[in-house]
Design an enzyme around this catalytic site. Structure first.
Site, PDB file in Angstrom:
ATOM      1  N   GLU A 296       0.835  -1.195   0.000  1.00 38.56           N
ATOM      2  CA  GLU A 296       0.000   0.000   0.000  1.00 38.56           C
ATOM      3  C   GLU A 296       0.877   1.254   0.000  1.00 38.56           C
ATOM      4  O   GLU A 296       0.624   2.217  -0.735  1.00 38.56           O
ATOM      5  CB  GLU A 296      -0.923  -0.015   1.230  1.00 38.56           C
ATOM      6  CG  GLU A 296      -1.905   1.143   1.246  1.00 38.56           C
ATOM      7  CD  GLU A 296      -2.747   1.190   2.519  1.00 38.56           C
ATOM      8  OE1 GLU A 296      -2.668   0.235   3.330  1.00 38.56           O
ATOM      9  OE2 GLU A 296      -3.468   2.181   2.699  1.00 38.56           O
TER      10      GLU A 296
ATOM     11  N   CYS B 136      -2.260  -1.071  12.897  1.00 41.80           N
ATOM     12  CA  CYS B 136      -2.392  -2.352  13.583  1.00 41.80           C
ATOM     13  C   CYS B 136      -2.696  -2.225  15.068  1.00 41.80           C
ATOM     14  O   CYS B 136      -2.917  -3.218  15.741  1.00 41.80           O
ATOM     15  CB  CYS B 136      -1.173  -3.234  13.371  1.00 41.80           C
ATOM     16  SG  CYS B 136       0.337  -2.327  13.277  1.00 41.80           S
TER      17      CYS B 136
ATOM     18  N   SER C 152      -3.336   3.507   7.020  1.00 42.97           N
ATOM     19  CA  SER C 152      -3.335   2.361   6.119  1.00 42.97           C
ATOM     20  C   SER C 152      -4.671   1.647   6.245  1.00 42.97           C
ATOM     21  O   SER C 152      -5.247   1.564   7.330  1.00 42.97           O
ATOM     22  CB  SER C 152      -2.204   1.412   6.501  1.00 42.97           C
ATOM     23  OG  SER C 152      -2.441   0.146   5.954  1.00 42.97           O
TER      24      SER C 152
ATOM     25  N   LYS D 229      -8.189  -4.794  21.591  1.00 40.70           N
ATOM     26  CA  LYS D 229      -8.492  -5.830  20.609  1.00 40.70           C
ATOM     27  C   LYS D 229      -9.836  -6.482  20.889  1.00 40.70           C
ATOM     28  O   LYS D 229     -10.460  -7.056  20.013  1.00 40.70           O
ATOM     29  CB  LYS D 229      -7.381  -6.876  20.605  1.00 40.70           C
ATOM     30  CG  LYS D 229      -6.059  -6.309  20.069  1.00 40.70           C
ATOM     31  CD  LYS D 229      -5.623  -6.989  18.793  1.00 40.70           C
ATOM     32  CE  LYS D 229      -4.793  -6.112  17.899  1.00 40.70           C
ATOM     33  NZ  LYS D 229      -3.432  -5.924  18.274  1.00 40.70           N
TER      34      LYS D 229
ATOM     35  N   GLU E  68     -17.999  -4.029  11.426  1.00 40.33           N
ATOM     36  CA  GLU E  68     -17.502  -4.276  10.066  1.00 40.33           C
ATOM     37  C   GLU E  68     -16.570  -5.487   9.996  1.00 40.33           C
ATOM     38  O   GLU E  68     -16.208  -5.933   8.911  1.00 40.33           O
ATOM     39  CB  GLU E  68     -16.811  -3.027   9.505  1.00 40.33           C
ATOM     40  CG  GLU E  68     -15.533  -2.589  10.209  1.00 40.33           C
ATOM     41  CD  GLU E  68     -15.755  -1.622  11.364  1.00 40.33           C
ATOM     42  OE1 GLU E  68     -16.872  -1.620  11.942  1.00 40.33           O
ATOM     43  OE2 GLU E  68     -14.815  -0.891  11.718  1.00 40.33           O
TER      44      GLU E  68
END
Ligand SMILES: Cc1cc2nc3c(=O)[nH]c(=O)nc-3n(C[C@H](O)[C@H](O)[C@H](O)COP(=O)(O)O)c2cc1C
Ligand code: SF4
Ligand code: SF4
Ligand code: SF4
Ligand code: SF4
Ligand code: FES
Lengths: 625, 405
Positions: A311, A335, A355, A394, A402
């Protein structure tokens, strides 16, 4: 690198401590004091607590935390300073004159005991039914001071409703001792500012804006407040009962992925000194517990590098060759779900810089329920995916609406290191004694590049190893592949590598100084975002941000306690393990190449990988209803 | 409003309530120069009138000596101590003294800004005080080059508190000024080094500042002539409760409780609470004691209770006040006060043992030494003094306690 403006931080009294002199040899640079008949010399401005710690004199503390600024509110650290009318708190008292300190007079001991007694009188609940039993600072204090009855009574009914609205953090203010560590963590360390003391006097409690449920405020779920809470007032939302149920259900195929940071820290839960990884032992323990497959999150970390790296190269090409003004650079890593929620709340106008690659956890979930289900010929309906993570955020991430690209909930449960240790203990296993074993195929053992994701700078280091080699055809010009500028715990790091003699495909990058920035902790993320706003990152290409101080190894799901030293030890464990691995570059991971050959056949950032491995973000803003 | 009117009658007293002409204090100060001001102040022996009694000259000297490009003088007009209303009188009737005191302090320590922190409930004075400041600006007592003194620029603004008692505590006051929760800071460092916005700051009570112009005009020695050796000058007392003539009195330090009671027409007095809720409660047997730093120190609140009053109720009232007004920051005060209140309620219900009461008195002593600020350090005073000085009345008829104790 970046100098923080010396602005007053909301709750703390950080600005009000004495600066230690730079040169201790100047007159007045050091001071001689007497502590309990012992004469010692300390730098001017050293607190009494620091002086005592340096001299093996134990002072009890509760509100003090080495990561946080001084509060001076619990008062258990009181000592006697000769000539002063009242007792003084060791944690907050800077030594600036030759004082005489007694740390264990009758009055001091009595005061400490009274204070512990008072705290217990308001402390709802009993230790034996408490998850912090055995690792609780209040309990320790009670034990240390021999408080074995409730001199001032004990609350019998809870005063506050437990707030379990958040997928990540549960708040039970009935167990709160108002040390305000969470407040300082959230506002000073993380600069998020979700928590503050509300009301006064006996009505004082730690709360959110308008006392709303945690799920309805700007909490980024980093869980840093949990790591610093001395009691059970804050905890992560624990799914282990559901996981046990899945394990016990013969129809379910339960797989677990383990991230590198929990492996480097879980030993602490079993009384092992910080700084040792238990990857192989953990694999065995997990199988004994009953997980059907044990996978290495580092596999998708490698995949993240491929996706995020591709990317980045695409963005660079668009910007440099196609002169596309709409391309956003630098590209930010995505991340860390705490960071993602932070930017969604606080800098929603900059989401295009992020990203689109999912975090390794979510990539893995999507692959397990598609690719792995196919290969293993299991109906994904029957697969339960668990992720062992160092992280509270997390848990929120896997519940994002989504995150169902596999057609199912990609990751069913996020489990923290602490909760994993609990499950292991529950299964009657002493982790350090386990024989070692390997990860399961088809993902196998991953590269070292994925492993170092656990430390701040790791994603950048891994990405550079791959990107540099893809672009120039040569290894990164650093000895043993160790990219020093990416390592260490400085808040914001900045460096660059020059791209020369590029391969044909990347000739457009010839001579480009690839600039990168690494930051950890959202307070530092804020600095970086402000730089971005001011245009100071215009020549930077890639930015790594981790929401937690130290990166994932300091995550909100990691063993308690935490401190800079503990985090440094965990980093050492990770770097040590990685140095011994045969494959240390993501693009050389044979399993990664296999999946691009067999499954994601249109390559990194191709159509299928876009469906499964990439995501989009929500403009949340600061004002939510 | 009636009571305010009656309070506003023409007053007389040795220092504060004596003749004064606007501007004279500042004029004298500029003539004297910084060093002589500090010399006179030191000579006067003036100690802070806000309650803590810290020598004013020392406070000013420390701030004057602090190395900083910005300094502040804050006038503490939060006047939150129950039973205190003397600062209100000064601000209403002698604003020139208060403001000139601030100007002189500003000149002495090198501050360009003064802040009057006005108790929220005194908002009704705001307009007239602002107007007064405007007139001082017109008279060149505020603004640039004050009274022609080169480089002496000083101005005052007024900030309103919002009703928390603890915001009268100087560091909580500073936090409040900075826009944060009114919570006392850790000390050291003290405001004289690290105060408002981190700059050296003098925080003085209204009455302390109002004394300064008189001291400069008539000299430190003259001031010393009033009062006693250790407690120089005079003091304003806010007298309330069971007496014929409540109000604000200016009396020299060293006046005994008996003398004061006589003056205000108190009859059948059983108890006198000196120093407000955070002070102590004296029984008849101690009325010979004198008001002053060496004996019964006080910020000036005198509450008189006659024979008809129930001392346990009085105490309960005070404890309720502290439970509510504690900032909630530190353990001994936040929880300790609720325990003391609980004890009072248990005594009321005759449901206690003497062991328990003694434990709570011990707790009170811990609170006095281990609390973070003056609130928690002084809140057990009335608990301890009332239970000790009025033992007979409170415990005399309580049988059950006896039995179990
Ligand atoms: C709980 C608490 C409340 C206080 N309230 C006041 C107040 O209302 N007015 C005041 O002048 N000082 C008050 N003080 C004392 C101030 O902290 C400070 O000592 C004083 O303003 C210093 O001025 P002085 O040296 O002129 O007395 C209070 C102290 C405490 C602990
Ligand atoms: S938080 Fe600590 S003291 Fe409280 S019940 Fe749990 S273990 Fe016990
Ligand atoms: S999880 Fe993080 S953002 Fe949320 S309250 Fe705790 S420290 Fe603040
Ligand atoms: S929730 Fe925990 S960290 Fe926060 S104030 Fe309460 S006890 Fe301290
Ligand atoms: S003593 Fe009371 S008012 Fe003072 S800091 Fe502690 S809790 Fe707050
Ligand atoms: S540890 Fe010092 S006051 Fe809490």
């Amino acid at each position: 690198m970046v100098k923080r403006e010396n602005e007053r931080i909301p709750v703390s009294q950080q600005a009000h401590i004495v600066d230690k002199p730079k040169d201790l040899t100047t007159i007045g640079g050091t001071i001689s004091v007497q502590i309990n008949e012992k004469k010692i010399t300390v730098p001017l401005g050293t607190t009494i607590l620091e002086a005592c710690q340096l001299n093996q004199i134990h002072i009890p503390t509760l509100c003090h935390h080495p990561d946080l600024c001084i509060a001076g509110v619990c008062r258990v650290c009181v000592v006697d300073v000769e000539g002063m009318r009242t007792l003084q708190t060791a944690c907050s008292f800077p030594i600036t004159s030759p004082i005489k300190i007694s740390t264990s007079t009758q009055m001091v001991r009595k005061a400490r005991r009274h204070i512990i007694d008072l705290l217990l009188s308001e402390h709802y609940g009993e230790c034996y039914s408490c998850f912090r039993n055995g690792n609780c600072e209040l309990q320790n204090l009670a034990k240390e001071y021999g408080v074995d009855n409730y001199t001032f009574g004990h609350v019998e009914t809870p005063r506050y409703e437990v707030d379990n609205s958040s997928a990540a953090v549960i708040r039970d203010m009935n167990k709160c001792v108002l040390c305000k560590r969470c407040v300082r963590t959230c506002i000073d360390l993380q600069e998020v500012g979700v928590l503050e003391a509300i009301n006064r006097g006996h009505e004082t409690h730690v709360g959110t804006f308008l006392d709303k449920p945690l799920a309805d405020v700007v909490c980024i779920n980093c869980g840093q407040c949990i790591n610093r809470c001395p009691t059970a007032a804050l905890r992560a939302n624990d799914p282990s009962d559901e996981i046990w149920a899945a394990i016990d259900d013969p129809k379910k195929h339960v797989v677990i992925q383990t991230a590198p940071s929990p492996r480097a820290a879980i030993g602490e839960e079993f009384g092992i000194e910080p700084g040792k990884s238990f990857t192989g032992e953990l694999n065995t323990a997990l199988r004994r517990i009953g997980f059907d497959r044990v996978f290495d999150t580092n596999f998708t970390a490698d995949l993240t590098i491929m996706e995020e790296g591709t990317e980045l190269l695409t963005r660079l090409k668009k910007a440099l060759v196609d002169k596309d003004q709409s391309v956003k650079l630098p590209q930010f890593t995505s991340c860390s779900p705490g960071w993602v929620k932070y930017i969604e709340h606080f800098y929603p106008e900059f989401l295009d810089y992020l990203s689109s690659a999912k975090s390794p956890q979510q990539m893995f979930g999507a692959l397990i329920k598609t690719f792995y289900a196919q290969e293993a010929k299991i109906d994904p309906v029957d697969i339960i995916t668990v992720a062992l993570m160092p992280c509270a955020a997390k848990k929120f991430e896997c519940n994002r609406p989504e995150m169902v690209d596999s057609g199912f909930k990609d990751v069913d449960y996020g489990l923290t290191t602490r909760e994993m240790a609990k499950m292991i203990r529950e299964a009657g296993i002493f982790l350090p004694e386990m024989p070692k074993s390997q990860f399961d195929d088809p993902f196998g053992d991953a590269s070292g590049a994925g492993l170092i994701f656990g430390a701040t700078g790791g994603v950048m280091e891994a990405a550079l190893r791959t990107a540099y080699e893809l672009v120039t055809g040569r290894e990164v010009p650093f000895k043993n592949l160790i990219i020093e500028p990416c390592r260490g715990f400085e808040g914001v790091k900045q460096a660059s590598v020059k791209l020369e003699n590029c391969v044909e495909q990347y000739k457009f990058l010839e001579g480009v100084d690839l600039k990168f920035v690494v930051a950890h902790g959202t307070a530092n993320a804020k600095i970086v975002m402000e730089m971005l706003k001011k245009g100071e990152l215009n020549d930077v290409h890639f930015v790594e941000i981790m929401a937690c101080p130290g990166g994932c190894l300091g995550g909100g799901g990691q063993p308690i306690p935490t401190s800079a030293e503990i985090r440094a030890k965990r980093a050492e464990a990770i770097y040590e393990e990685e140095a011994s691995l045969p494959i240390r570059k993501s693009h050389e991971n044979p399993h990664v190449n296999y999946i691009y050959e067999k499954f994601l056949t249109d390559g990194p950032c191709g159509k299928l990988s876009h469906k499964l491995l990439h995501t989009h973000y929500t403009k949340r803003g600061k004002y939510i209803s | 409003m009636e009571s305010i009117k009656t309070l506003n009658k023409k007053r007389s007293g040795p220092v504060l309530f004596s003749e004064y002409k606007l501007g004279e204090g500042v004029k004298k100060a500029l003539e004297l120069g910084r060093e002589n001001i500090l010399f006179e102040l030191k000579g006067s022996g003036l100690k802070g009138r806000g309650g803590a009694g810290f020598p004013t000259a020392t406070k000013w000297m420390l701030t004057a000596a602090s190395n900083s490009d910005k300094k502040f003088i804050v006038c503490n007009a939060d006047e939150g101590e129950p039973g205190t209303f003397k600062d209100r009188v000064l601000l209403l009737e002698y604003p020139e003294l208060v403001f000139e005191g601030m100007i002189i302090a500003g000149y002495t320590i090198g501050a360009k800004n003064g802040i009057l922190y006005l108790r929220g409930e005194y908002e009704y004075m705001l307009k007239s005080l602002e107007d007064y400041l405007e007139s001082l600006r017109e008279d060149n007592l505020l603004g640039n080059t004050i009274l022609g003194k080169k480089d002496f620029n000083f101005d005052i603004n007024i900030r309103l508190g919002s009703g928390a008692y603890v915001c009268g505590e100087e560091t909580a006051l500073i936090e409040s000024l900075e826009g944060y929760r009114g919570e006392p800071r850790n000390r050291p460092p003290y405001p004289v080094n690290t105060g408002y916005l981190g700059h050296p700051t003098v925080v003085n009570n209204v009455e302390t500042l109002a004394s300064v112009p008189h001291i400069l005009l008539k000299g430190g020695d003259w001031f010393r002539k009033h009062g006693t050796d250790k407690s120089t000058g005079s003091k304003l007392f806010s007298v309330s409760g069971d007496c014929e003539k409540p109000g604000v009195y200016e009396l020299p330090w060293g006046t005994s409780i008996n003398e004061l009671l006589e003056l205000v027409g108190a009859k059948n007095t059983k108890a006198v609470q000196v120093g407000g809720a955070s002070g102590m409660c004296l029984p008849k047997s101690q009325f010979h004691r004198v008001l002053g730093y060496e004996d019964v120190a006080t910020g000036g609140s005198i509450m008189i209770f006659n024979e008809s009053r129930n001392m346990l109720k009085v105490l309960k009232n005070f404890m309720k006040f502290f439970v509510e007004e504690s900032c909630g920051q530190c353990t001994p005060c936040r929880i300790g006060n609720t325990k003391l209140l609980e004890a009072v309620e248990k005594i009321e219900k005759d449901d206690f043992t003497f062991l328990y009461i003694n434990n709570l008195k011990e707790l009170g002593r811990t609170m006095q030494v281990a609390s973070k600020c003056g609130l928690g350090q002084s809140s057990p005073n009335s608990f301890i003094s009332i239970l000790e000085n009025f033992k007979e009345e409170i415990f005399g008829s309580k049988g059950k306690g006896r039995k179990n104790g």
